[in-house]
Design a protein around this motif. Sequence first.
Motif, PDB file in Angstrom:
ATOM      1  N   LYS A  20       9.747  20.144   3.090  1.00 43.98           N
ATOM      2  CA  LYS A  20      10.245  20.494   1.756  1.00 43.98           C
ATOM      3  C   LYS A  20      10.607  21.968   1.677  1.00 43.98           C
ATOM      4  O   LYS A  20      11.641  22.349   1.115  1.00 43.98           O
ATOM      5  N   TYR A  21       9.752  22.817   2.257  1.00 41.78           N
ATOM      6  CA  TYR A  21      10.000  24.254   2.227  1.00 41.78           C
ATOM      7  C   TYR A  21      11.244  24.617   3.029  1.00 41.78           C
ATOM      8  O   TYR A  21      12.080  25.399   2.574  1.00 41.78           O
ATOM      9  N   LEU A  22      11.381  24.031   4.221  1.00 41.50           N
ATOM     10  CA  LEU A  22      12.505  24.384   5.083  1.00 41.50           C
ATOM     11  C   LEU A  22      13.843  23.909   4.535  1.00 41.50           C
ATOM     12  O   LEU A  22      14.887  24.446   4.905  1.00 41.50           O
ATOM     13  N   THR A  23      13.824  22.904   3.676  1.00 41.70           N
ATOM     14  CA  THR A  23      15.076  22.424   3.086  1.00 41.70           C
ATOM     15  C   THR A  23      15.376  23.098   1.748  1.00 41.70           C
ATOM     16  O   THR A  23      16.413  22.829   1.153  1.00 41.70           O
ATOM     17  N   SER A  24      14.477  23.963   1.275  1.00 45.80           N
ATOM     18  CA  SER A  24      14.760  24.751   0.079  1.00 45.80           C
ATOM     19  C   SER A  24      15.626  25.946   0.467  1.00 45.80           C
ATOM     20  O   SER A  24      15.622  26.373   1.633  1.00 45.80           O
ATOM     21  N   PRO A  25      16.403  26.502  -0.454  1.00 46.35           N
ATOM     22  CA  PRO A  25      17.250  27.655  -0.097  1.00 46.35           C
ATOM     23  C   PRO A  25      16.447  28.812   0.491  1.00 46.35           C
ATOM     24  O   PRO A  25      16.864  29.413   1.490  1.00 46.35           O
ATOM     25  N   ALA A  26      15.297  29.113  -0.097  1.00 50.46           N
ATOM     26  CA  ALA A  26      14.494  30.239   0.381  1.00 50.46           C
ATOM     27  C   ALA A  26      13.929  29.959   1.763  1.00 50.46           C
ATOM     28  O   ALA A  26      14.029  30.785   2.675  1.00 50.46           O
ATOM     29  N   GLY A  27      13.317  28.795   1.939  1.00 52.34           N
ATOM     30  CA  GLY A  27      12.721  28.461   3.221  1.00 52.34           C
ATOM     31  C   GLY A  27      13.742  28.347   4.333  1.00 52.34           C
ATOM     32  O   GLY A  27      13.512  28.805   5.457  1.00 52.34           O
ATOM     33  N   ASN A  28      14.875  27.761   4.018  1.00 52.95           N
ATOM     34  CA  ASN A  28      15.942  27.623   5.012  1.00 52.95           C
ATOM     35  C   ASN A  28      16.431  28.990   5.473  1.00 52.95           C
ATOM     36  O   ASN A  28      16.587  29.242   6.677  1.00 52.95           O
ATOM     37  N   ALA A  29      16.654  29.882   4.518  1.00 51.00           N
ATOM     38  CA  ALA A  29      17.155  31.216   4.853  1.00 51.00           C
ATOM     39  C   ALA A  29      16.138  32.001   5.673  1.00 51.00           C
ATOM     40  O   ALA A  29      16.502  32.675   6.648  1.00 51.00           O
ATOM     41  N   LEU A  30      14.863  31.917   5.301  1.00 49.02           N
ATOM     42  CA  LEU A  30      13.848  32.669   6.022  1.00 49.02           C
ATOM     43  C   LEU A  30      13.640  32.118   7.426  1.00 49.02           C
ATOM     44  O   LEU A  30      13.399  32.880   8.373  1.00 49.02           O
ATOM     45  N   ASP A  31      13.729  30.801   7.592  1.00 50.57           N
ATOM     46  CA  ASP A  31      13.577  30.217   8.923  1.00 50.57           C
ATOM     47  C   ASP A  31      14.700  30.685   9.841  1.00 50.57           C
ATOM     48  O   ASP A  31      14.473  31.038  11.000  1.00 50.57           O
ATOM     49  N   ARG A  32      15.906  30.686   9.343  1.00 54.78           N
ATOM     50  CA  ARG A  32      17.033  31.148  10.145  1.00 54.78           C
ATOM     51  C   ARG A  32      16.923  32.648  10.428  1.00 54.78           C
ATOM     52  O   ARG A  32      17.304  33.126  11.509  1.00 54.78           O
ATOM     53  N   THR A  33      16.401  33.398   9.457  1.00 54.59           N
ATOM     54  CA  THR A  33      16.222  34.836   9.651  1.00 54.59           C
ATOM     55  C   THR A  33      15.259  35.117  10.792  1.00 54.59           C
ATOM     56  O   THR A  33      15.526  35.942  11.677  1.00 54.59           O
ATOM     57  N   LEU A  34      14.123  34.426  10.811  1.00 54.95           N
ATOM     58  CA  LEU A  34      13.149  34.626  11.883  1.00 54.95           C
ATOM     59  C   LEU A  34      13.706  34.176  13.228  1.00 54.95           C
ATOM     60  O   LEU A  34      13.477  34.813  14.255  1.00 54.95           O
ATOM     61  N   ALA A  35      14.447  33.081  13.226  1.00 56.06           N
ATOM     62  CA  ALA A  35      14.978  32.555  14.481  1.00 56.06           C
ATOM     63  C   ALA A  35      16.037  33.468  15.086  1.00 56.06           C
ATOM     64  O   ALA A  35      16.165  33.555  16.313  1.00 56.06           O
ATOM     65  N   SER A  36      16.784  34.164  14.237  1.00 56.23           N
ATOM     66  CA  SER A  36      17.881  34.993  14.735  1.00 56.23           C
ATOM     67  C   SER A  36      17.493  36.452  14.906  1.00 56.23           C
ATOM     68  O   SER A  36      18.327  37.277  15.295  1.00 56.23           O
ATOM     69  N   ALA A  37      16.232  36.795  14.627  1.00 60.54           N
ATOM     70  CA  ALA A  37      15.798  38.188  14.758  1.00 60.54           C
ATOM     71  C   ALA A  37      15.877  38.643  16.206  1.00 60.54           C
ATOM     72  O   ALA A  37      15.755  37.847  17.138  1.00 60.54           O
ATOM     73  N   GLY A  38      16.082  39.927  16.401  1.00 65.11           N
ATOM     74  CA  GLY A  38      16.227  40.477  17.736  1.00 65.11           C
ATOM     75  C   GLY A  38      14.908  40.592  18.479  1.00 65.11           C
ATOM     76  O   GLY A  38      13.864  40.110  18.020  1.00 65.11           O
ATOM     77  N   ASP A  39      14.942  41.266  19.640  1.00 65.21           N
ATOM     78  CA  ASP A  39      13.772  41.389  20.495  1.00 65.21           C
ATOM     79  C   ASP A  39      13.343  42.840  20.694  1.00 65.21           C
ATOM     80  O   ASP A  39      12.676  43.156  21.683  1.00 65.21           O
ATOM     81  N   ASP A  40      13.735  43.714  19.795  1.00 67.16           N
ATOM     82  CA  ASP A  40      13.233  45.079  19.886  1.00 67.16           C
ATOM     83  C   ASP A  40      11.732  45.067  19.602  1.00 67.16           C
ATOM     84  O   ASP A  40      11.212  44.116  18.993  1.00 67.16           O
ATOM     85  N   PRO A  41      10.987  46.082  20.040  1.00 66.96           N
ATOM     86  CA  PRO A  41       9.519  46.049  19.925  1.00 66.96           C
ATOM     87  C   PRO A  41       9.009  45.811  18.513  1.00 66.96           C
ATOM     88  O   PRO A  41       8.073  45.030  18.315  1.00 66.96           O
ATOM     89  N   ALA A  42       9.608  46.466  17.507  1.00 68.14           N
ATOM     90  CA  ALA A  42       9.122  46.309  16.141  1.00 68.14           C
ATOM     91  C   ALA A  42       9.337  44.887  15.639  1.00 68.14           C
ATOM     92  O   ALA A  42       8.454  44.295  15.013  1.00 68.14           O
ATOM     93  N   THR A  43      10.504  44.333  15.914  1.00 63.97           N
ATOM     94  CA  THR A  43      10.798  42.969  15.467  1.00 63.97           C
ATOM     95  C   THR A  43       9.941  41.955  16.207  1.00 63.97           C
ATOM     96  O   THR A  43       9.452  40.984  15.624  1.00 63.97           O
ATOM     97  N   ARG A  44       9.738  42.176  17.495  1.00 56.08           N
ATOM     98  CA  ARG A  44       8.901  41.261  18.274  1.00 56.08           C
ATOM     99  C   ARG A  44       7.461  41.268  17.746  1.00 56.08           C
ATOM    100  O   ARG A  44       6.832  40.224  17.633  1.00 56.08           O
ATOM    101  N   ARG A  45       6.956  42.461  17.417  1.00 62.40           N
ATOM    102  CA  ARG A  45       5.600  42.548  16.868  1.00 62.40           C
ATOM    103  C   ARG A  45       5.526  41.830  15.530  1.00 62.40           C
ATOM    104  O   ARG A  45       4.563  41.112  15.250  1.00 62.40           O
ATOM    105  N   LEU A  46       6.544  42.007  14.701  1.00 63.12           N
ATOM    106  CA  LEU A  46       6.581  41.345  13.402  1.00 63.12           C
ATOM    107  C   LEU A  46       6.545  39.835  13.576  1.00 63.12           C
ATOM    108  O   LEU A  46       5.754  39.137  12.934  1.00 63.12           O
ATOM    109  N   ARG A  47       7.404  39.339  14.454  1.00 59.37           N
ATOM    110  CA  ARG A  47       7.479  37.889  14.667  1.00 59.37           C
ATOM    111  C   ARG A  47       6.176  37.346  15.240  1.00 59.37           C
ATOM    112  O   ARG A  47       5.660  36.316  14.790  1.00 59.37           O
ATOM    113  N   ASP A  48       5.607  38.052  16.227  1.00 63.46           N
ATOM    114  CA  ASP A  48       4.367  37.584  16.843  1.00 63.46           C
ATOM    115  C   ASP A  48       3.223  37.562  15.836  1.00 63.46           C
ATOM    116  O   ASP A  48       2.432  36.603  15.797  1.00 63.46           O
ATOM    117  N   GLU A  49       3.131  38.612  15.044  1.00 62.81           N
ATOM    118  CA  GLU A  49       2.033  38.673  14.069  1.00 62.81           C
ATOM    119  C   GLU A  49       2.172  37.586  13.018  1.00 62.81           C
ATOM    120  O   GLU A  49       1.185  36.958  12.607  1.00 62.81           O
TER     121      GLU A  49
END
Length: 205
Positions: free
Chosen positions: A97-126
């Motif tokens: 339900k969350y992933l099919t909502s506008p907010a959840g869908n956008a945030l899921d795609r945002t996390l999936a497309s984030a880069g691999d610089d150290p700060a972003t990687r730490r954010l994603r891992d945490e």
Amino acid sequence: MSDTEVRRRPGGRAARVRAAVFEATSQLLQEQGLADLKVSEVARRAQVNETTIFRRWGTRENLIIDALLADAAEQLPVPDTGSLRDDLIGYATSLAKYLTSPAGNALDRTLASAGDDPATRRLRDEYWNTRYSHSGQMAARAIQRGELPDGTDPRFVLQMLVAPLHFRIVLTREPLDPELPARIVDTLLSGLGTADSPQPGRQSS
């Protein structure tokens, strides 16, 4: 959000500021994505001082992590029904339900497309480590009840549960039909070897 709206939020000034900042952060993540989000824009939209945000969260990454986890905690509570199957279906249904909502869908795609610089990687891992720590309680409780074998990895159980949902949202963009959570759970439990799980598609040898 106006000053009047911020003042009227319940829970004291600190809670009002936190809610306003989280709301602004979530909106900007949906609109601009992770890479382009600026603390100055969060502050402007939340109508608070930028120094207030840095004093409380320290870094942009800490703010984003906290906002994402707060949203997940609200939208994705961890069930505790006393049954692993019911817990997993309930959680997967909430996630779908969350992933099919506008907010959840956008945030899921945002996390999936984030880069691999150290700060972003730490954010994603945490973010994911904290999510798995909370949701993994369902599998941990099932091990204690004897529903899952000793030595089962709760994190792996959750990865197997949520991966098909994220896959459909981010990659194949297929619809998430209402029966999908139960189908995923029953297939997962069959593979994990729980005593009372259905056996979809399994043939005797």
